[in-house]
Scaffold this active site. Sequence first.
Site, short mmCIF file in Angstrom:
data_model
loop_
_atom_site.label_atom_id
_atom_site.label_comp_id
_atom_site.label_asym_id
_atom_site.label_seq_id
_atom_site.Cartn_x
_atom_site.Cartn_y
_atom_site.Cartn_z
N ALA A 24 -16.07 3.15 22.29
CA ALA A 24 -17.38 2.50 22.25
C ALA A 24 -18.00 2.65 20.87
O ALA A 24 -19.13 3.10 20.71
CB ALA A 24 -18.30 3.09 23.32
N ASN A 128 -8.82 -0.50 11.95
CA ASN A 128 -8.47 -0.54 10.54
C ASN A 128 -7.09 0.07 10.34
O ASN A 128 -6.54 0.71 11.23
CB ASN A 128 -9.48 0.25 9.70
N LYS A 230 -6.84 -7.67 5.34
CA LYS A 230 -7.95 -6.81 5.77
C LYS A 230 -7.70 -5.37 5.33
O LYS A 230 -8.63 -4.65 4.91
CB LYS A 230 -8.09 -6.88 7.29
N ASN A 234 -10.04 -2.79 3.14
CA ASN A 234 -10.42 -1.46 3.59
C ASN A 234 -10.01 -0.36 2.62
O ASN A 234 -10.77 0.59 2.38
CB ASN A 234 -9.79 -1.18 4.97
N ASN A 238 -13.65 0.78 1.68
CA ASN A 238 -13.96 1.97 2.48
C ASN A 238 -13.82 3.24 1.65
O ASN A 238 -14.69 4.13 1.70
CB ASN A 238 -13.04 2.04 3.70
N GLU A 323 -10.14 7.94 8.39
CA GLU A 323 -8.87 7.25 8.63
C GLU A 323 -8.05 7.12 7.35
O GLU A 323 -7.17 6.26 7.25
CB GLU A 323 -9.15 5.85 9.20
#
Length: 365
Positions: A24, A128, A230, A234, A238, A323
Site C-alpha cells: 500500500a 522500480n 524507466k 530511476n 532517484n 532499493e
Amino acid sequence: MLTRSSLQKATSISSNNMIHILGAGAMGCLVAQELSSFPTPPAVTLLFRNEEKSHTFRTVQDSTIQIKRLFPSEQPITKYQYLASSPKEQTTPIETLFVSTKTYQTKPALEPYLPLITPQTNILLIQNGLGVVEELYRDVWPDISQRPQLWQGVINHGAYLEPVAAGEVGLGVTHAGLGDLFIARVPRDLAHPEKDNEDQAVWADQLVSAEGLVCKKLQYSDLLVKQVKKFIVNICVNSSTAILDCLNGEVAVEGTESLYRSIITEAINVLFTTKPILSTNELSQTELDIEKLVSFVIEVATVWHGKNSSSMRQDTVNLRDTEVDYLTGFIVTQAQEIGSTAPVCSVVSDLVRMRLGVNRIRASA
C-alpha cells in the site's frame, strides 16, 4: 466513493472477481484509485504485512485512500474506501495480484501468501529496478510448470505518500506528476521468450480503460525497452536526489548532465551485453540512444516531475532501506557477472548508502 455497505458487500465477492494489491505504497494506492473511478469498479483488497497494519487501515484510516493531485485536474482530491487483509485474515485463493512493494521486500512480502498463489494466478509487478523476475524464478518458483503468470508493469507517474490534512482521515498519497503505465506478460521461461499470446485478462483491460493511468499493453520485448528506459530515469534521478536530499526539479544545476551521461553510458553498455533481446528490438535504437536518454531523464526530472520527491529520497529521509541494490547496484553486479566493472554506478551506490548512514546517525543523535 465506496460506501460502508459497498465494502460489506464486497467481502462476498469470489476471489476470481477480486484484485489484491500487495504494497500500500504510493503507486499501489494510485492504481487502486484509478480502478475505483469506474462507474462499476472492480473489488480491490489491500494486503498488509500483518493484522495490526490491516486493523490500523480499517480503523485509524477509516479504510480510506486519499489522492491529492498537484497538477490541474477535474478532481484535485479523491477518496475511496477499500477492503483490507493480512496473511492470517486472507484464506481464499488469490487470482489477481498487483505487487507494488519495494524491490527488496518482494520475496518476504509474498512468502506468507504463497499457499494462496497457483499457476493460474496473475501477478503484476509494478516496481522500480531490474532483477526481481529473475530472483522470483530462481528462489521462489524454480519449477517452470509451477510458476504463476507474471506480468511486468512500468509506471511513470510521480507519486509519494504524505499525511492527509489535519482533521481528515485516510492514507494520503500525493500525485505529483502525470505519466503512463505499460504492462506485458512475462515469459515463464526467460531463456526462451516466446511471442506473447493474446491474453483474455479482464483486469488488464480495466487498467487500459482507466484514463488516469494512461495504460498500454505491450509485447514483452517492447515492455523490456520501456522498463530499461524507466530504469535509466530511476538510477539517475532517484540516486542523485537521495544523495543531494532535494526535489527532482532541483537537479537542474551544473554537473547534472555530465553525471547522468556517465551513469547512462555505463548502464546501457552493461544491459545490452547482459540482455541480448534488447539489441534485436527496433525500439531500442531510438528509445535507448544515450544522448536522447540524457535529455529525456533531465526533462522527466525537472519538467514532468519537478515537484516530486523521489522514492529513494523519501527512503533516505525516513531512514528506510533503499532499493539501490536493484538500481545502480544492479548494474554493478551485472557488470561483475560478465567480467567487467561499473565504476560510476559503484560510486553512486556507495554515496546513496552513505547518505542513508549519515541521516541515521543524525537521527540517533
